[in-house]
Design a protein around this motif. Structure first.
Motif, PDB file in Angstrom:
ATOM      1  N   GLU A 229       0.827  -1.200   0.000  1.00 23.98           N
ATOM      2  CA  GLU A 229       0.000   0.000   0.000  1.00 23.98           C
ATOM      3  C   GLU A 229       0.863   1.251   0.000  1.00 23.98           C
ATOM      4  O   GLU A 229       1.844   1.346   0.744  1.00 23.98           O
ATOM      5  CB  GLU A 229      -0.927   0.006   1.218  1.00 23.98           C
ATOM      6  N   SER A 230       0.501   2.210  -0.856  1.00 17.23           N
ATOM      7  CA  SER A 230       1.191   3.489  -0.940  1.00 17.23           C
ATOM      8  C   SER A 230       0.177   4.611  -0.779  1.00 17.23           C
ATOM      9  O   SER A 230      -0.981   4.478  -1.185  1.00 17.23           O
ATOM     10  CB  SER A 230       1.902   3.639  -2.292  1.00 17.23           C
ATOM     11  N   VAL A 231       0.609   5.717  -0.207  1.00 20.34           N
ATOM     12  CA  VAL A 231      -0.261   6.876  -0.023  1.00 20.34           C
ATOM     13  C   VAL A 231      -0.231   7.720  -1.285  1.00 20.34           C
ATOM     14  O   VAL A 231       0.819   8.220  -1.680  1.00 20.34           O
ATOM     15  CB  VAL A 231       0.176   7.718   1.191  1.00 20.34           C
ATOM     16  N   ILE A 232      -1.370   7.869  -1.945  1.00 20.33           N
ATOM     17  CA  ILE A 232      -1.470   8.669  -3.170  1.00 20.33           C
ATOM     18  C   ILE A 232      -1.984  10.068  -2.837  1.00 20.33           C
ATOM     19  O   ILE A 232      -1.463  11.070  -3.320  1.00 20.33           O
ATOM     20  CB  ILE A 232      -2.403   7.992  -4.189  1.00 20.33           C
ATOM     21  N   PHE A 233      -3.019  10.139  -2.020  1.00 22.50           N
ATOM     22  CA  PHE A 233      -3.589  11.417  -1.595  1.00 22.50           C
ATOM     23  C   PHE A 233      -3.291  11.602  -0.107  1.00 22.50           C
ATOM     24  O   PHE A 233      -4.027  11.098   0.743  1.00 22.50           O
ATOM     25  CB  PHE A 233      -5.105  11.453  -1.830  1.00 22.50           C
ATOM     26  N   PRO A 234      -2.197  12.277   0.227  1.00 21.61           N
ATOM     27  CA  PRO A 234      -1.809  12.393   1.639  1.00 21.61           C
ATOM     28  C   PRO A 234      -2.846  13.152   2.460  1.00 21.61           C
ATOM     29  O   PRO A 234      -3.298  14.230   2.064  1.00 21.61           O
ATOM     30  CB  PRO A 234      -0.480  13.157   1.583  1.00 21.61           C
ATOM     31  N   PRO A 235      -3.244  12.594   3.608  1.00 18.76           N
ATOM     32  CA  PRO A 235      -4.222  13.263   4.485  1.00 18.76           C
ATOM     33  C   PRO A 235      -3.531  14.341   5.332  1.00 18.76           C
ATOM     34  O   PRO A 235      -3.315  14.155   6.527  1.00 18.76           O
ATOM     35  CB  PRO A 235      -4.763  12.117   5.335  1.00 18.76           C
ATOM     36  N   THR A 236      -3.220  15.450   4.704  1.00 22.89           N
ATOM     37  CA  THR A 236      -2.423  16.484   5.372  1.00 22.89           C
ATOM     38  C   THR A 236      -3.108  17.061   6.604  1.00 22.89           C
ATOM     39  O   THR A 236      -2.440  17.528   7.533  1.00 22.89           O
ATOM     40  CB  THR A 236      -2.108  17.632   4.389  1.00 22.89           C
ATOM     41  N   SER A 237      -4.436  17.028   6.636  1.00 21.07           N
ATOM     42  CA  SER A 237      -5.157  17.557   7.796  1.00 21.07           C
ATOM     43  C   SER A 237      -5.815  16.450   8.617  1.00 21.07           C
ATOM     44  O   SER A 237      -6.695  16.709   9.422  1.00 21.07           O
ATOM     45  CB  SER A 237      -6.218  18.574   7.346  1.00 21.07           C
ATOM     46  N   GLY A 238      -5.384  15.225   8.383  1.00 20.98           N
ATOM     47  CA  GLY A 238      -5.921  14.100   9.154  1.00 20.98           C
ATOM     48  C   GLY A 238      -6.941  13.252   8.440  1.00 20.98           C
ATOM     49  O   GLY A 238      -7.386  12.237   8.959  1.00 20.98           O
ATOM     50  N   GLY A 239      -7.349  13.664   7.221  1.00 19.42           N
ATOM     51  CA  GLY A 239      -8.287  12.872   6.441  1.00 19.42           C
ATOM     52  C   GLY A 239      -9.672  12.796   7.048  1.00 19.42           C
ATOM     53  O   GLY A 239     -10.060  13.594   7.907  1.00 19.42           O
ATOM     54  N   ALA A 240     -10.427  11.806   6.598  1.00 18.33           N
ATOM     55  CA  ALA A 240     -11.814  11.658   7.049  1.00 18.33           C
ATOM     56  C   ALA A 240     -11.898  11.334   8.533  1.00 18.33           C
ATOM     57  O   ALA A 240     -12.862  11.707   9.199  1.00 18.33           O
ATOM     58  CB  ALA A 240     -12.513  10.578   6.231  1.00 18.33           C
ATOM     59  N   GLN A 241     -10.878  10.650   9.070  1.00 17.95           N
ATOM     60  CA  GLN A 241     -10.886  10.304  10.490  1.00 17.95           C
ATOM     61  C   GLN A 241     -10.923  11.556  11.355  1.00 17.95           C
ATOM     62  O   GLN A 241     -11.733  11.677  12.278  1.00 17.95           O
ATOM     63  CB  GLN A 241      -9.642   9.475  10.825  1.00 17.95           C
ATOM     64  N   ALA A 242     -10.034  12.518  11.028  1.00 18.76           N
ATOM     65  CA  ALA A 242      -9.984  13.749  11.811  1.00 18.76           C
ATOM     66  C   ALA A 242     -11.271  14.565  11.643  1.00 18.76           C
ATOM     67  O   ALA A 242     -11.784  15.150  12.602  1.00 18.76           O
ATOM     68  CB  ALA A 242      -8.769  14.579  11.398  1.00 18.76           C
TER      69      ALA A 242
END
Length: 315
Positions: A248-261
């Motif tokens: 698995e590789s990160v394509i769209f980095p969750p710079t602000s924490g993503g959906a979890q945050a």
């Protein structure tokens, strides 16, 4: 859909008054809104077609809206896979209503390109891709698949009303409504038409990056103002999974924490994260169920977990 006196916040002049309000299109908050003229000139009071819509919808047990403020996050792909998964139970009847009037992709994703809508004495008949899975989309009405739909709001609203009033959906366990990006005419229409018969809730699809989450925040705000329950968030394209090595590789980095945050910030459930698997796109292009084609994939496992949560929430 207009707020009641008890629901109007103290700073109501900063908020949309609602399309059914006498002040619709006339408040300071309406300035610059693309729907200002439509709201100001639309007739107020109960819609005369609501009784017919209510009669059609009384046989639909669960109504779920699939939303996202951002385009290109895989909302229609998720809708199709959810529909295919629900219809695996032969005792369940499932319908998909595509109200993305200007960009109807559901016919392609569900393998129904070239099909046509038939009319009978009881109304329009959905296109059945399986015995227990019917689909309705403007894509079935276009003379050519490449024809552009260049319509203003009132005409879009009229077609959505017809999909609800004139389509012979029959007895459905689930009606999934695939919506376009944003919070505009289509969203206002489907919310106001379905509200009298009850909307189970909305599933909001996003991708991890902040540019998508910004629009998703607006969609969440829309749901809260329109009193639409939010079932939860789905983070799509959450990392790339290699079909060969399963790395698995990160394509769209969750710079602000993503959906979890975002879910934690706004008090919303995170239903799950679906990894980016190129075979999902391939399945959608071919109009087949990804979950049937690749049942052992990580993305399939993620879909199944999300679908179980949705079923538990609405049932």
């Amino acid at each position: 859909m207009a707020p009641t006196k008890e629901e109007v916040p103290q700073d109501a002049n900063e908020h949309c008054p609602g399309p059914e309000s006498d002040k619709a299109g006339k408040e300071d908050a309406c300035a610059g809104c693309p729907n200002q003229e439509v709201c100001a000139t639309a007739p107020k009071g109960p819609d005369p077609d609501l009784p017919a819509i209510n009669e059609r919808m009384k046989n639909v047990q669960h109504k779920i809206l699939i939303l996202s403020g951002k385009g290109g996050v895989g909302k229609s792909s998720f809708t199709s896979q959810l529909a295919f998964a629900l219809s695996q139970d032969e005792d369940q009847q499932v319908g998909v209503m595509d109200i993305d009037i200007c960009g109807p992709s559901v016919p392609t994703i569900m393998g129904a390109v070239g099909e046509q809508i038939h009319q009978s004495n009881t109304g329009w008949q959905p296109v059945y891709v399986q015995d227990n899975l019917g689909v309705m989309s403007i894509g079935f009405m276009l003379p050519d698949q490449d024809d552009a739909v260049i319509w203003r709001g009132p005409k879009k609203n009229g077609l959505i009303k017809q999909f609800l009033r004139d389509v012979e959906w029959g007895n459905l366990d689930y009606l999934l409504v695939d919506t376009p990006p944003g919070t505009s005419d289509e969203h206002l229409s489907v919310a106001s038409y379905l509200k009298p018969t009850g909307i189970d809730g909305a599933v909001i699809v996003t991708t991890p990056q902040e540019v998508a989450l910004q629009d998703v925040r607006k969609e969440i705000d829309f749901c809260r103002k329109a009193n639409i329950p939010i079932l939860g968030l789905v983070e799509n394209m959450s990392g790339f999974v290699c079909p060969n090595c399963q790395g698995e590789s990160v394509i769209f980095p969750p710079t602000s924490g993503g959906a979890q945050a975002l879910a934690e910030e706004l008090g919303i459930a995170l239903l799950g994260k679906i990894p980016l698997d190129p075979r999902v796109a391939k399945s959608c292009d071919m109009g087949v169920s990804f979950m049937d084609e690749y049942p052992d994939s990580l993305a399939c496992a993620a879909f199944e977990g999300i679908i179980d949560k949705i079923q538990n929430l609405v049932e």
